[in-house]
Design a protein around this motif. Structure first.
Motif, PDB file in Angstrom:
ATOM      1  N   HIS A 203      32.613  62.870  29.600  1.00  0.00           N
ATOM      2  CA  HIS A 203      32.181  64.341  28.942  1.00  0.00           C
ATOM      3  C   HIS A 203      33.435  64.639  28.387  1.00  0.00           C
ATOM      4  CE1 HIS A 203      28.494  63.951  31.468  1.00  0.00           C
ATOM      5  NE2 HIS A 203      27.723  64.604  30.372  1.00  0.00           N
ATOM      6  N   GLY A 204      34.665  64.032  28.089  1.00  0.00           N
ATOM      7  CA  GLY A 204      35.850  64.318  27.563  1.00  0.00           C
ATOM      8  C   GLY A 204      36.439  65.427  28.103  1.00  0.00           C
ATOM      9  N   GLY A 205      36.409  65.334  29.390  1.00  0.00           N
ATOM     10  CA  GLY A 205      37.110  66.542  30.342  1.00  0.00           C
ATOM     11  C   GLY A 205      38.225  65.748  31.177  1.00  0.00           C
ATOM     12  N   ASP A 206      38.671  66.587  32.155  1.00  0.00           N
ATOM     13  CA  ASP A 206      39.949  66.026  33.006  1.00  0.00           C
ATOM     14  C   ASP A 206      39.692  66.936  34.167  1.00  0.00           C
ATOM     15  OD1 ASP A 206      41.773  64.433  33.711  1.00  0.00           O
ATOM     16  OD2 ASP A 206      43.433  65.347  32.749  1.00  0.00           O
ATOM     17  N   ILE A 207      40.416  66.563  35.207  1.00  0.00           N
ATOM     18  CA  ILE A 207      40.572  66.992  36.548  1.00  0.00           C
ATOM     19  C   ILE A 207      41.913  67.136  36.907  1.00  0.00           C
ATOM     20  CG2 ILE A 207      39.918  67.157  38.859  1.00  0.00           C
ATOM     21  CD1 ILE A 207      37.262  65.532  38.358  1.00  0.00           C
ATOM     22  N   GLU A 208      42.527  68.246  37.272  1.00  0.00           N
ATOM     23  CA  GLU A 208      43.801  68.487  37.582  1.00  0.00           C
ATOM     24  C   GLU A 208      43.793  68.958  38.970  1.00  0.00           C
ATOM     25  OE1 GLU A 208      45.860  71.205  35.118  1.00  0.00           O
ATOM     26  OE2 GLU A 208      44.672  70.607  33.714  1.00  0.00           O
ATOM     27  N   VAL A 209      44.921  68.444  39.987  1.00  0.00           N
ATOM     28  CA  VAL A 209      44.577  68.545  41.426  1.00  0.00           C
ATOM     29  C   VAL A 209      46.230  69.044  41.795  1.00  0.00           C
ATOM     30  CG1 VAL A 209      44.340  67.865  43.657  1.00  0.00           C
ATOM     31  CG2 VAL A 209      42.940  67.078  42.093  1.00  0.00           C
ATOM     32  N   ARG A 210      46.295  70.380  42.464  1.00  0.00           N
ATOM     33  CA  ARG A 210      47.646  70.733  43.020  1.00  0.00           C
ATOM     34  C   ARG A 210      47.455  71.071  44.374  1.00  0.00           C
ATOM     35  NH1 ARG A 210      46.171  72.639  38.486  1.00  0.00           N
ATOM     36  NH2 ARG A 210      45.294  74.702  39.145  1.00  0.00           N
ATOM     37  N   SER A 211      48.353  70.475  44.958  1.00  0.00           N
ATOM     38  CA  SER A 211      48.110  70.718  46.561  1.00  0.00           C
ATOM     39  C   SER A 211      49.565  70.901  47.450  1.00  0.00           C
ATOM     40  CB  SER A 211      47.284  69.717  47.202  1.00  0.00           C
ATOM     41  OG  SER A 211      46.943  69.940  48.532  1.00  0.00           O
ATOM     42  N   VAL A 212      49.599  71.906  48.371  1.00  0.00           N
ATOM     43  CA  VAL A 212      50.600  71.810  49.081  1.00  0.00           C
ATOM     44  C   VAL A 212      49.872  71.714  50.624  1.00  0.00           C
ATOM     45  CG1 VAL A 212      52.328  73.333  50.117  1.00  0.00           C
ATOM     46  CG2 VAL A 212      51.866  73.732  47.886  1.00  0.00           C
ATOM     47  N   PRO A 213      50.659  70.519  51.361  1.00  0.00           N
ATOM     48  CA  PRO A 213      49.974  70.327  52.776  1.00  0.00           C
ATOM     49  C   PRO A 213      50.321  71.369  53.645  1.00  0.00           C
ATOM     50  CG  PRO A 213      51.459  68.430  51.777  1.00  0.00           C
ATOM     51  CD  PRO A 213      51.627  69.556  50.879  1.00  0.00           C
ATOM     52  N   ALA A 214      49.273  71.730  54.444  1.00  0.00           N
ATOM     53  CA  ALA A 214      49.127  72.702  55.439  1.00  0.00           C
ATOM     54  C   ALA A 214      49.090  74.105  54.752  1.00  0.00           C
ATOM     55  CB  ALA A 214      50.309  72.715  56.310  1.00  0.00           C
ATOM     56  N   GLU A 215      48.942  74.166  53.411  1.00  0.00           N
ATOM     57  CA  GLU A 215      48.549  75.615  52.806  1.00  0.00           C
ATOM     58  C   GLU A 215      47.139  75.388  51.960  1.00  0.00           C
ATOM     59  OE1 GLU A 215      51.866  77.036  50.629  1.00  0.00           O
ATOM     60  OE2 GLU A 215      53.262  76.459  52.283  1.00  0.00           O
ATOM     61  N   GLY A 216      46.670  74.339  51.287  1.00  0.00           N
ATOM     62  CA  GLY A 216      45.756  74.387  50.504  1.00  0.00           C
ATOM     63  C   GLY A 216      45.862  73.605  49.303  1.00  0.00           C
ATOM     64  N   THR A 217      44.709  73.717  48.663  1.00  0.00           N
ATOM     65  CA  THR A 217      44.533  72.453  47.360  1.00  0.00           C
ATOM     66  C   THR A 217      43.742  73.479  46.294  1.00  0.00           C
ATOM     67  OG1 THR A 217      44.308  70.626  48.693  1.00  0.00           O
ATOM     68  CG2 THR A 217      43.453  70.734  46.413  1.00  0.00           C
ATOM     69  N   GLU A 218      44.313  73.230  44.850  1.00  0.00           N
ATOM     70  CA  GLU A 218      43.582  73.937  43.877  1.00  0.00           C
ATOM     71  C   GLU A 218      43.284  72.667  42.811  1.00  0.00           C
ATOM     72  OE1 GLU A 218      43.997  77.485  40.720  1.00  0.00           O
ATOM     73  OE2 GLU A 218      45.709  77.100  42.172  1.00  0.00           O
TER      74      GLU A 218
END
Length: 94
Positions: A65-80
């Motif tokens: 659909h022309g989109g993308d996924i970005e992942v940011r994460s810090v182990p033991a703290e969480g993910t966005e």
């Protein structure tokens, strides 16, 4: 599975320029940096349940659909995670 001890899950939907962005942020166990690059591979799973196909399917649909996924994460703290899709104008009423 991402938050075995519980925690907060924030979900946000916003428009940025010509995109719609769905953001998800948790206070879970986080993801190691080297694992982020492989998390959308088919049959790749680190959990006890599932086949490892869910994220691969989601990634494919978003890209088709022309989109993308970005992942940011810090182990033991969480993910966005940001799921970005092109904004489509609403049809005009007849």
């Amino acid at each position: 599975e991402a938050m075995p001890g519980g925690g907060r899950l924030d979900v946000r939907l916003r428009r940025e320029r010509d995109e719609v962005v769905l953001s998800l942020r948790d206070q879970g166990r986080g993801i190691e940096k080297d694992e982020i690059g492989r998390m959308f591979e088919p049959f790749r799973t680190t959990g006890a349940m599932g086949t490892g196909l869910g994220l691969a399917i989601v990634f494919r649909i978003v890209r088709e659909h022309g989109g993308d996924i970005e992942v940011r994460s810090v182990p033991a703290e969480g993910t966005e995670v940001d799921v970005r899709l092109p904004a489509v104008p609403a049809p005009e009423a007849a």
